[in-house]
Design an enzyme around this catalytic site. Structure first.
Site, PDB file in Angstrom:
ATOM      1  N   LYS A 159       0.807  -1.219   0.000  1.00 15.65           N
ATOM      2  CA  LYS A 159       0.000   0.000   0.000  1.00 15.65           C
ATOM      3  C   LYS A 159       0.842   1.271   0.000  1.00 15.65           C
ATOM      4  CE  LYS A 159      -4.408  -1.907   1.185  1.00 15.65           C
ATOM      5  NZ  LYS A 159      -5.560  -1.990   2.090  1.00 15.65           N
ATOM      6  N   ARG A 204      -3.863 -10.371   4.202  1.00 15.26           N
ATOM      7  CA  ARG A 204      -4.219 -10.372   2.777  1.00 15.26           C
ATOM      8  C   ARG A 204      -3.053  -9.767   2.009  1.00 15.26           C
ATOM      9  NH1 ARG A 204      -6.673  -6.859  -0.907  1.00 15.26           N
ATOM     10  NH2 ARG A 204      -8.097  -7.873  -2.415  1.00 15.26           N
TER      11      ARG A 204
END
Length: 400
Positions: free
Chosen positions: A343, A377
């Site tokens: 991210k 995840r």
């Protein structure tokens, strides 16, 4: 130093029961002391000031501590937040007394009980998902491998946006240690993604889902916030739903999940990054509301998995705060999923492109596991699966 002192951390009674015999404590004494060795501080929000004074006096009378606002003492504030501190024994002594008190204290005591139970008991789950069995246990963090079947994924730029490539990638992730495959047919990145209709999402999703289901030896999750997409995917044989809007975008989603009786990941999300109060308070309130929506629709309590939504409706500094305080989510009594993979905030810190963020992702995963994450995840399955195995081994060795 003569006495070789050190501070040790005991988070729950199970850990206390393992630590006390090490000093050869009498078994009877150890049973008594296990309540006293666990110390907790619990924040309670929006308590009537007149109720907070009873709450404070109850805790003080048992040897615990309670802090309220200055305005609560002179009734200039109608409501106050309260910090309760004490051993597990103090809490257990106070709760029965609070249950017979007025002004909302009975409900407060019941919620205290639930929060303490959640913090004491690891949220173990065993799901029978078609031919698959998925277990959440203290010994193993589950790895959810990401399969983006989209042309505009931030992390892989549509690299797996054809069925052959997607199947090969799913097989590779399973080989590398993925416990779940999470398929997304619409990019949901918080910046620059393009919303698509349910019809277009299904047109993308169903061909690859049908193929993945034929080759997958692990459960398959569907990353969607649309109830109609979830219904068709579950009808085709998908095993769980991952909803980035926590059942709060589409009223049909909770009904679909309840009908198929499958696990659902409920993630915190919001438009923009402005918060009126403490961010963890906001996230917990949002997720509790999602759970209420789900339970009202008939979703079993055991089917909720919570996700703080790293990167969604949060600034880079917000993401770091949420990671640092991730353990506060365990108060919900649900397994915690953490999605930090590649991210932007990792790229900001490391000045790295998405494909160069595996080390940063690994750091967030290791920290997240120590703070209660049960599922991670990720894109880089092999590297992260190895990190989870080492982290799990260290955590499970702590109280041997």
């Amino acid at each position: 130093m003569q006495y070789n002192m050190r501070v040790i951390e005991i988070k729950n009674q199970e850990q206390a029961r393992k630590e006390l015999p090490k000093i050869k404590c009498d078994p009877g004494g150890a049973a008594i002391m296990s309540n006293k060795a666990v110390y907790k501080t619990i924040k309670v929000e929006n308590v009537l000031s007149k109720a907070s004074l009873i709450l404070k006096q109850t805790f003080l009378s048992k040897g615990g501590e309670a802090s309220v606002s200055r305005g609560a003492a002179d009734f200039s504030d109608q409501y106050t937040d309260v910090l309760l501190s004490g051993s597990l024994k103090h809490f257990k002594q106070c709760i029965p007394q609070l249950k017979v008190q007025p002004w909302g204290l009975k409900k407060l005591a019941e919620e205290l009980e639930a929060v303490i139970a959640a913090s004491e008991n690891f949220p173990q789950r065993t799901y029978k998902l078609g031919q698959h069995r998925l277990s959440i246990t203290p010994e193993k963090t589950l790895v959810m491998g990401i399969l983006n079947f989209t042309p505009d994924s931030f992390s892989d730029g549509g690299k797996f946006n054809n069925i052959d490539a997607a199947l090969k990638h799913a097989e590779q992730m399973i080989k590398e240690g993925a416990d779940i495959i999470d398929i997304g047919a619409e990019s949901t990145r918080p910046y620059g993604s393009e919303k698509i209709s349910a019809e277009e999402e299904l047109d993308r999703l169903m061909p690859v889902l049908e193929k993945v289901l034929t080759i997958s030896s692990v459960p398959v999750s569907i990353d969607t916030y649309k109830g109609s997409v979830a219904r068709e995917a579950l009808k085709a044989g998908a095993h769980m739903i991952n909803d980035i809007w926590g059942l709060q975008f589409d009223p049909e989603m909770a009904k679909v999940v309840a009908e198929y009786n499958v696990p659902v990941v409920i993630m915190h999300n919001q438009e923009g990054t402005a918060y009126q109060r403490d961010i963890m308070s906001h996230i917990l309130e949002f997720l509790r509301y999602s759970i209420e929506i789900g339970e009202a629709a008939g979703i079993s309590a055991d089917n909720f998995i919570v996700d703080p939504g790293i990167g969604f409706g949060k600034s880079p500094s917000d993401n770091l705060v949420v990671l640092a305080r991730l353990d506060e989510l365990t108060s919900l009594g649900c397994p915690v999923l953490l999605g930090t993979s590649r991210k932007r905030f990792i790229g900001d810190i490391l000045n790295a492109l998405p494909s160069e963020r595996v080390e940063g992702t690994g750091a967030t995963v290791a920290l997240g596991i120590t703070k209660g994450a049960n599922i991670v995840r990720v894109h880089d399955v092999q590297a992260i699966a190895r990190i989870t195995r080492i982290t799990d081994a260290i955590i499970n060795a702590k109280y041997q």
